[in-house]
Design a protein around this motif. Structure first.
Motif, PDB file in Angstrom:
ATOM      1  N   ALA A 191     -56.535 -48.313   4.318  1.00 29.14           N
ATOM      2  CA  ALA A 191     -57.400 -49.351   3.722  1.00 29.14           C
ATOM      3  C   ALA A 191     -57.576 -50.302   4.785  1.00 29.14           C
ATOM      4  O   ALA A 191     -58.293 -51.430   4.331  1.00 29.14           O
ATOM      5  CB  ALA A 191     -56.463 -49.893   2.628  1.00 29.14           C
ATOM      6  N   LEU A 192     -57.065 -50.250   5.859  1.00 27.27           N
ATOM      7  CA  LEU A 192     -57.180 -51.249   6.880  1.00 27.27           C
ATOM      8  C   LEU A 192     -58.077 -50.864   7.846  1.00 27.27           C
ATOM      9  O   LEU A 192     -58.293 -49.811   8.202  1.00 27.27           O
ATOM     10  CB  LEU A 192     -55.599 -51.423   7.543  1.00 27.27           C
ATOM     11  CG  LEU A 192     -54.663 -51.919   6.617  1.00 27.27           C
ATOM     12  CD1 LEU A 192     -53.357 -51.982   7.262  1.00 27.27           C
ATOM     13  CD2 LEU A 192     -54.837 -53.330   5.862  1.00 27.27           C
ATOM     14  N   LYS A 193     -58.712 -51.928   8.395  1.00 28.07           N
ATOM     15  CA  LYS A 193     -59.555 -51.796   9.575  1.00 28.07           C
ATOM     16  C   LYS A 193     -58.787 -51.491  10.665  1.00 28.07           C
ATOM     17  O   LYS A 193     -57.567 -51.830  10.768  1.00 28.07           O
ATOM     18  CB  LYS A 193     -60.195 -53.199   9.821  1.00 28.07           C
ATOM     19  CG  LYS A 193     -61.275 -53.588   8.793  1.00 28.07           C
ATOM     20  CD  LYS A 193     -62.140 -54.751   9.230  1.00 28.07           C
ATOM     21  CE  LYS A 193     -63.035 -55.192   8.202  1.00 28.07           C
ATOM     22  NZ  LYS A 193     -64.224 -54.264   7.830  1.00 28.07           N
TER      23      LYS A 193
ATOM     24  N   GLU B 225     -60.480 -47.723   3.106  1.00 28.52           N
ATOM     25  CA  GLU B 225     -61.081 -48.955   3.847  1.00 28.52           C
ATOM     26  C   GLU B 225     -62.135 -49.386   2.759  1.00 28.52           C
ATOM     27  O   GLU B 225     -63.176 -48.425   3.055  1.00 28.52           O
ATOM     28  CB  GLU B 225     -61.271 -48.833   4.902  1.00 28.52           C
ATOM     29  CG  GLU B 225     -61.737 -50.198   5.635  1.00 28.52           C
ATOM     30  CD  GLU B 225     -62.350 -49.927   6.970  1.00 28.52           C
ATOM     31  OE1 GLU B 225     -62.959 -50.927   7.596  1.00 28.52           O
ATOM     32  OE2 GLU B 225     -61.785 -49.161   7.729  1.00 28.52           O
TER      33      GLU B 225
ATOM     34  N   SER C 100     -65.023 -55.649   0.661  1.00 32.44           N
ATOM     35  CA  SER C 100     -63.765 -55.933   1.609  1.00 32.44           C
ATOM     36  C   SER C 100     -62.510 -56.544   0.830  1.00 32.44           C
ATOM     37  O   SER C 100     -61.498 -56.511   1.416  1.00 32.44           O
ATOM     38  CB  SER C 100     -64.168 -56.628   3.018  1.00 32.44           C
ATOM     39  OG  SER C 100     -64.431 -57.993   2.795  1.00 32.44           O
TER      40      SER C 100
END
Length: 268
Positions: free
Chosen positions: A9-11, A247, A253
């Motif tokens: 889920a994270l950049k 992500e 976002s």
């Protein structure tokens, strides 16, 4: 509640400020898909140590791994000896990465790597039990365990694809290196009741995913997460719960923080 968020889920270049925000909202761990850090061949001790240190700066730990066989297409649980050896060798490496990060369990999903192929059901079961036993002993030597996920047909699963089958396999193998992992999305898509599955598993349940179909966010949940949370409380579940989502794209976002808040409110 020990709540983690998948690094899916994270950049890739997630900032310390964002990690600290996650910590302040109730996240205390990051479940790691290793290739989100670096390709397998580049996951040296130094790379792994730096990632763990980055999370530690935000007071976050790594409780678990997922996507254990991503890109390792020749590794096959039910294939010939050479294909199984590839799997065993790779998962030994994964276990070492996991323990170096501080994790003690990895989610064994990977439907393509456990495809039953042309094997009859009983033959596949017997071979799978034998080989899961070998893998359990292998990773346990590193202080790690594999949590079998009941991957349904929706995701291409055709072996140990229900919660009952996972429980049975773990019971028959009977080794600390193999444990029960449940995922709300997988069980729901397989037509099962997550509440019933949790109650049947009881204290055998060692890891848990909050997930929607196709790893969507929790902004518009299709699953009764309140019922799942109630069942977890009923069995006094005290292991990690991880939010598994991809992500978000573009203007969505903020779905990550929304999902974190929803999970905290629903599962706490």
């Amino acid at each position: 509640m020990k709540l983690a968020l998948s690094n899916l889920a994270l950049k890739a270049d997630v900032s310390q400020d964002y990690l600290r925000t996650l910590r302040s909202r109730g996240i205390s761990g990051i479940e790691v898909a290793p290739t989100r850090i670096a390709p397998w061949e580049e996951l040296t001790n130094d790379v792994v140590d730096r990632y763990r240190a980055t999370l530690a700066e935000a007071d976050l730990v790594v409780p678990s791994l997922q996507a254990l066989l991503f890109g390792i297409n020749d590794a096959q649980l039910l294939g010939d000896e050479a294909a199984f050896d590839i799997m065993a060798t790779h998962l030994k490496k994964v276990a070492r990465i996991g323990t170096r990060l501080g994790a003690n369990v990895g989610v064994f999903g990977s439907p393509r790597n456990r495809d039953r192929g042309n094997l009859e059901v009983q033959a596949a079961w017997e071979l799978g039990r034998e080989r899961f036993g070998k893998l359990a002993r292998l990773v346990a030597d590193e202080g790690f365990s594999l949590g079998i996920e009941p991957v349904p047909e929706f995701y291409g699963g055709n072996f140990v694809d229900t919660s009952d089958a996972v429980i049975q396999m773990v019971d028959e193998v009977g080794h600390e290196g193999l444990c029960v992992h449940f995922d709300t999305g997988c069980i729901s898509l397989g037509g099962g009741s997550i509440s019933d599955a949790i109650q049947t598993a009881g204290d055998r349940l060692a890891h848990f995913h909050i997930a929607e179909p196709k790893l969507a966010s929790l902004r518009n949940p299709s699953i009764d997460h309140a019922d799942a949370a109630k069942a977890l409380k009923a069995i006094n579940y005290d292991h990690w719960i991880a939010i598994e989502m991809l992500e978000p794209a573009g203007t969505a976002s903020d779905d990550v923080l929304f999902s974190v808040d929803y999970a905290v409110k629903t599962y706490a």
